[in-house]
Every structure is written in structure tokens, then in C-alpha cells.
Design a protein around this motif. Structure first.
Motif, short mmCIF file in Angstrom:
data_model
loop_
_atom_site.label_atom_id
_atom_site.label_comp_id
_atom_site.label_asym_id
_atom_site.label_seq_id
_atom_site.Cartn_x
_atom_site.Cartn_y
_atom_site.Cartn_z
N ASN A 211 51.32 59.48 53.66
CA ASN A 211 49.98 58.90 53.75
C ASN A 211 50.16 57.41 54.04
O ASN A 211 50.46 56.63 53.15
CB ASN A 211 49.23 59.11 52.43
CG ASN A 211 47.77 58.66 52.51
OD1 ASN A 211 47.42 57.78 53.27
ND2 ASN A 211 46.92 59.27 51.69
N LEU A 212 50.01 57.04 55.32
CA LEU A 212 50.29 55.67 55.76
C LEU A 212 49.04 55.06 56.36
O LEU A 212 48.53 55.52 57.38
CB LEU A 212 51.42 55.67 56.80
CG LEU A 212 51.81 54.30 57.38
CD1 LEU A 212 52.31 53.36 56.28
CD2 LEU A 212 52.88 54.47 58.46
N ASN A 213 48.53 54.01 55.73
CA ASN A 213 47.34 53.33 56.21
C ASN A 213 47.66 51.85 56.41
O ASN A 213 47.84 51.11 55.46
CB ASN A 213 46.19 53.50 55.23
CG ASN A 213 44.85 53.06 55.82
OD1 ASN A 213 44.80 52.31 56.80
ND2 ASN A 213 43.76 53.53 55.24
N LEU A 214 47.74 51.45 57.68
CA LEU A 214 48.01 50.05 58.05
C LEU A 214 46.82 49.44 58.77
O LEU A 214 46.95 48.40 59.42
CB LEU A 214 49.25 49.97 58.96
CG LEU A 214 50.55 50.61 58.45
CD1 LEU A 214 51.66 50.42 59.46
CD2 LEU A 214 50.95 50.03 57.10
N SER A 215 45.66 50.07 58.65
CA SER A 215 44.49 49.63 59.41
C SER A 215 43.97 48.26 58.96
O SER A 215 44.28 47.80 57.86
CB SER A 215 43.37 50.67 59.29
OG SER A 215 42.89 50.75 57.97
N ARG A 216 43.20 47.65 59.84
CA ARG A 216 42.51 46.38 59.55
C ARG A 216 43.48 45.27 59.13
O ARG A 216 43.36 44.65 58.08
CB ARG A 216 41.41 46.58 58.49
CG ARG A 216 40.35 47.56 58.97
CD ARG A 216 39.27 47.79 57.95
NE ARG A 216 38.36 48.84 58.40
CZ ARG A 216 37.32 48.68 59.21
NH1 ARG A 216 37.03 47.47 59.67
NH2 ARG A 216 36.56 49.70 59.58
N ASN A 217 44.48 45.07 59.98
CA ASN A 217 45.43 43.98 59.81
C ASN A 217 45.57 43.24 61.13
O ASN A 217 44.69 43.33 62.00
CB ASN A 217 46.78 44.54 59.33
CG ASN A 217 46.80 44.77 57.82
OD1 ASN A 217 46.84 43.83 57.04
ND2 ASN A 217 46.76 46.05 57.42
N ARG B 52 46.23 40.86 55.92
CA ARG B 52 46.49 39.98 57.07
C ARG B 52 47.93 40.11 57.53
O ARG B 52 48.55 39.14 57.98
CB ARG B 52 46.17 38.53 56.69
CG ARG B 52 44.71 38.31 56.31
CD ARG B 52 44.46 36.91 55.77
NE ARG B 52 43.07 36.73 55.36
CZ ARG B 52 42.61 35.67 54.73
NH1 ARG B 52 43.45 34.68 54.39
NH2 ARG B 52 41.34 35.58 54.39
N PHE B 53 48.48 41.32 57.41
CA PHE B 53 49.86 41.54 57.84
C PHE B 53 49.97 41.41 59.35
O PHE B 53 49.08 41.83 60.09
CB PHE B 53 50.34 42.92 57.39
CG PHE B 53 50.47 43.05 55.90
CD1 PHE B 53 51.39 42.28 55.20
CD2 PHE B 53 49.67 43.93 55.19
CE1 PHE B 53 51.50 42.39 53.82
CE2 PHE B 53 49.78 44.05 53.83
CZ PHE B 53 50.69 43.27 53.13
N SER B 54 51.08 40.83 59.78
CA SER B 54 51.31 40.63 61.22
C SER B 54 52.67 41.21 61.58
O SER B 54 53.31 41.88 60.78
CB SER B 54 51.23 39.13 61.55
OG SER B 54 52.14 38.40 60.75
N GLY B 55 53.11 40.91 62.81
CA GLY B 55 54.39 41.46 63.26
C GLY B 55 54.26 42.90 63.69
O GLY B 55 53.16 43.41 63.91
N LYS B 56 55.38 43.58 63.78
CA LYS B 56 55.41 44.94 64.30
C LYS B 56 55.45 45.98 63.17
O LYS B 56 55.78 45.66 62.03
CB LYS B 56 56.62 45.13 65.21
CG LYS B 56 56.60 44.25 66.46
CD LYS B 56 57.81 44.52 67.34
CE LYS B 56 57.76 43.68 68.61
NZ LYS B 56 58.92 43.96 69.51
N ILE B 57 55.12 47.22 63.53
CA ILE B 57 55.25 48.33 62.58
C ILE B 57 56.74 48.61 62.39
O ILE B 57 57.46 48.85 63.37
CB ILE B 57 54.56 49.60 63.12
CG1 ILE B 57 53.06 49.36 63.32
CG2 ILE B 57 54.80 50.79 62.18
CD1 ILE B 57 52.35 50.49 64.04
N PRO B 58 57.25 48.58 61.17
CA PRO B 58 58.67 48.88 60.96
C PRO B 58 59.01 50.29 61.44
O PRO B 58 58.33 51.26 61.09
CB PRO B 58 58.83 48.78 59.44
CG PRO B 58 57.71 47.89 58.99
CD PRO B 58 56.57 48.19 59.91
#
Length: 371
Positions: A283-289, A267-273
Motif C-alpha cells: 500500500n504505497l501512497n506518494l500523492s500530493r507531493n 512536500r517531498f521532492s526528488g525521484k521515486i526510489p
């Protein structure tokens, strides 16, 4: 004289037999270790492979399946019982292992135990004996792939030599013990796919030797501690499929060797750093937030991604043109957002399918419909 000579030969022969017997006894494991192993055997049931059929006789240091002893002390040092193995005993049975029962507290009587692996048996239940925390020489604790319940022993942090803690794929509950961050030698931590709840400890950064932290598939809540970036050896951080929230710390993009960062399904919010775009992470997976804002338009030669998955978020705006400046992007998924505008041309877009861009507000161009 002949009778005397025969008697002499018989005496020498008997003495040699006695010497061999005494040598065997001296080189055998202590009766206390053997008794502990037999108690462990009694609490487990393995019906298909017969691995415990070898646990007979007085010398548990030799030919007892999965048991190894220290050559100097003859104390049991390693127990290595894996339910999935290329060992001939599995090939002959043409199946993987299945074992039921519980792990007996008698394991704690093996005071010189260095490695304990009882893994992938699928049916072992009960709790991890709390006394395991009092095995001072334990370096490896691997109990993956069973049906263990209860909590991780509260005093696990006593194991100052522990380098591997793997209890993944069980039914463990409770929180990450506060003492766990005392494991100053820990290099591999795998708690995946359990029912562990509560926060990531604030002082998680104290695990300075840690290279892999795999905590996915649990019920963890709260934020990622910013100080986690102080673990300078950390190469693989998997916090996916939890209930974590808050902002993604910018400090993660400044870690020297972090190459895999999986934060999907939280449930991460805000912007992508911005720091994550030009970092060591490949390997960066920030999906489904619940991530918002735009995709940072700062891609460059230091941007190298085997996987970049930003799908199922609330990202808006255009796809940044600087993505074409990245050194490499293998798999890119921007679907299920609110992106708009023309899909850039050239690498990496020339090898991507429509599924990477579908279900956005108004993206257009190859491989979607024309603008």
C-alpha cells in the motif's frame, strides 16, 4: 441448656458475619485507590449513560464500571472507559458516549496502574497529567478521540513498559518529546490528527519494537530520518498530511515487513526510489507531493500493490510498460502529473477508469481518447 445453646448459635452466627465482612474488606481495593478514583470521577462529567453511578461503595475492585484490579494485590490495575463500545450500557442508551471535564492528576496515585484508556468521549479537555510519566507499570495509554490540549509529557520516555501510546484525534501541540525514543517496549504509536510540530526525532530508530507509527495529520517538518529503516518490525508507517520535505529515503524500500507507506500530502521532492517498486510495500501512497522524474521502469513479480497512488506530483515521461509484469495492482492513480504517451494494454490497465489517468500532458489510449 436451651438458652445457652441459642446464645452459642447466635455467637457463631455473629462470628461468621464478622468473618465475611473482614474477608470483603481484605479483598476490597485500598482506600487510597478508591479515593483516587473518586477524584477522577469528580473531574469528569458524563450526563447520558450513567457509567459513574456504579462508582459507589467501598470496594472499587468489583462492579465499578471500567475498573479492574490485580487479583493478588487488589490494587487498581486497569481503567477502561471507552465512549464508543458494544457494551449493553451503550445499546440501552442507543447512543455513543459524551463526556466533559479533565483527566485529574489523581490518576497518578494509582501506582500499580497497567492500562489507562479514556477514549472517544469527544469533550474531555485539559492537558495530559505530566505525572503519568511516573507510573512505572503502565503498559497502555490510550486517550484517542477527546479534546486534550498541551504537549505530550516531556518525560514520557520513563515508561519503560509502555507498549501502546495512542493520543490521536486530539488538539495536542508542541513537538515529539526527545525522551519518547527511550520507549524501548513501544509497539504501537498513534499521534494522528493533532497539531504536533517540529521534526521527527533523528533517533526515532531506537524504537526497535515498533510495528505501527501513525503520525499523519500534524504539522511535522523536515526530512524522514534515513535510519528509520533500522526498525525492522515496522509494518505500517503513516506520515501523510504533514509538512515534511526532502528526498524519500531509498532505505524504506529495503525494510523486510513494511507493507503500508503513506507519505501523501507533504512536500517531498526528488525521484521515486527504485527500491519501493520491488519491495514488501503493498500500500504505497506518494500523492500530493513535489516528486519529479519518471516512474521507475522496474516492475516485476515482486511488485504487488493493493494501492499505488502517485497522483498530484510532477512526474514526466511514459507509463512504464513493465507495470504489466507486476504480480498485482488493485488501485492505480497516476492523475494530475505530466505523463505522456500511450497507456499500455492488458492487466492492470483493463480494469482501470479514466480518472486514474486524467489531467496529464498527453496520455492517450483506453480508457482515455484514442492516440
Amino acid at each position: 441448656m436451651g438458652r445457652l445453646g441459642g446464645l452459642l448459635h447466635a455467637t457463631v452466627f455473629l462470628l461468621l458475619l464478622l468473618l465475611v465482612a473482614l474477608t470483603a474488606v481484605v479483598n476490597a481495593c485500598p482506600p487510597s485507590d478508591r479515593a483516587a478514583l473518586l477524584a477522577i470521577k469528580a473531574s469528569l462529567h458524563e450526563p447520558y449513560l450513567g457509567i459513574f453511578n456504579t462508582w459507589t461503595g467501598y470496594d472499587c475492585c468489583h462492579n465499578w464500571y471500567g475498573v479492574s484490579c490485580d487479583q493478588e494485590t487488589n490494587r487498581v490495575a486497569d481503567i477502561n472507559l471507552r465512549g464508543e463500545s458494544e457494551d449493553p450500557i451503550f445499546e440501552r442508551a442507543n447512543r455513543t458516549g459524551y463526556m466533559t471535564g479533565t483527566i485529574s492528576p489523581a490518576i497518578c496515585r494509582l501506582e500499580r496502574l497497567s492500562s489507562l484508556t479514556i477514549a472517544d468521549w469527544k469533550g474531555i479537555t485539559g492537558e495530559i497529567p505530566s505525572c503519568i510519566a511516573y507510573l512505572p507499570f503502565l503498559r497502555i495509554l490510550d486517550l484517542i478521540g477527546n479534546r486534550l490540549t498541551g504537549e505530550i509529557p516531556a518525560k514520557i520516555g520513563r515508561l519503560q513498559r509502555l507498549t501502546v501510546l495512542n493520543v490521536a484525534d486530539n488538539l495536542i501541540t508542541g513537538q515529539i518529546p526527545k525522551s519518547l525514543t527511550n520507549l524501548s517496549s513501544l509497539m504501537h504509536l498513534d499521534l494522528r490528527n493533532n497539531q504536533i510540530s517540529g521534526p521527527i526525532p533523528r533517533d526515532f530508530w531506537r524504537l526497535r519494537m515498533l510495528s505501527r507509527a501513525l503520525l499523519s495529520g500534524n504539522r511535522l517538518t523536515g526530512p524522514i530520518p534515513k535510519t528509520i529503516a533500522a526498525i525492522y518490525r515496522l509494518a505500517d508507517l503513516d506520515l501523510s498530511m504533514n509538512q515534511l520535505s526532502g528526498l524519500i529515503p531509498d532505505s524504506l524500500g529495503k525494510m523486510a515487513v513494511l507493507s503500508t507507506l503513506n507519505l501523501d500530502g507533504n512536500r517531498f521532492s526528488g525521484k521515486i526510489p527504485v527500491s519501493l517498486i520491488n519491495s514488501a510495500v503493498s500500500n504505497l501512497n506518494l500523492s500530493r507531493n513535489l516528486i519529479q522524474g519518471t516512474i521507475p521502469d522496474v516492475f516485476g513479480v515482486r511488485s504487488y500493490f493493493t494501492v499505488l497512488d502517485l497522483s498530484y506530483n510532477n512526474l514526466r515521461g511514459p507509463i512504464p510498460r513493465t507495470i504489466s509484469s507486476a504480480s498485482y495492482i488493485g488501485h492505480l492513480d497516476l492523475s494530475h502529473n505530466h505523463l505522456c504517451g500511450r497507456i499500455p494494454t492488458g492487466a492492470p490497465f483493463d480494469h482501470l477508469e479514466a480518472s486514474s489517468f486524467m489531467f496529464n500532458d498527453c496520455l492517450c489510449g483506453i480508457p482515455l481518447k484514442a492516440c
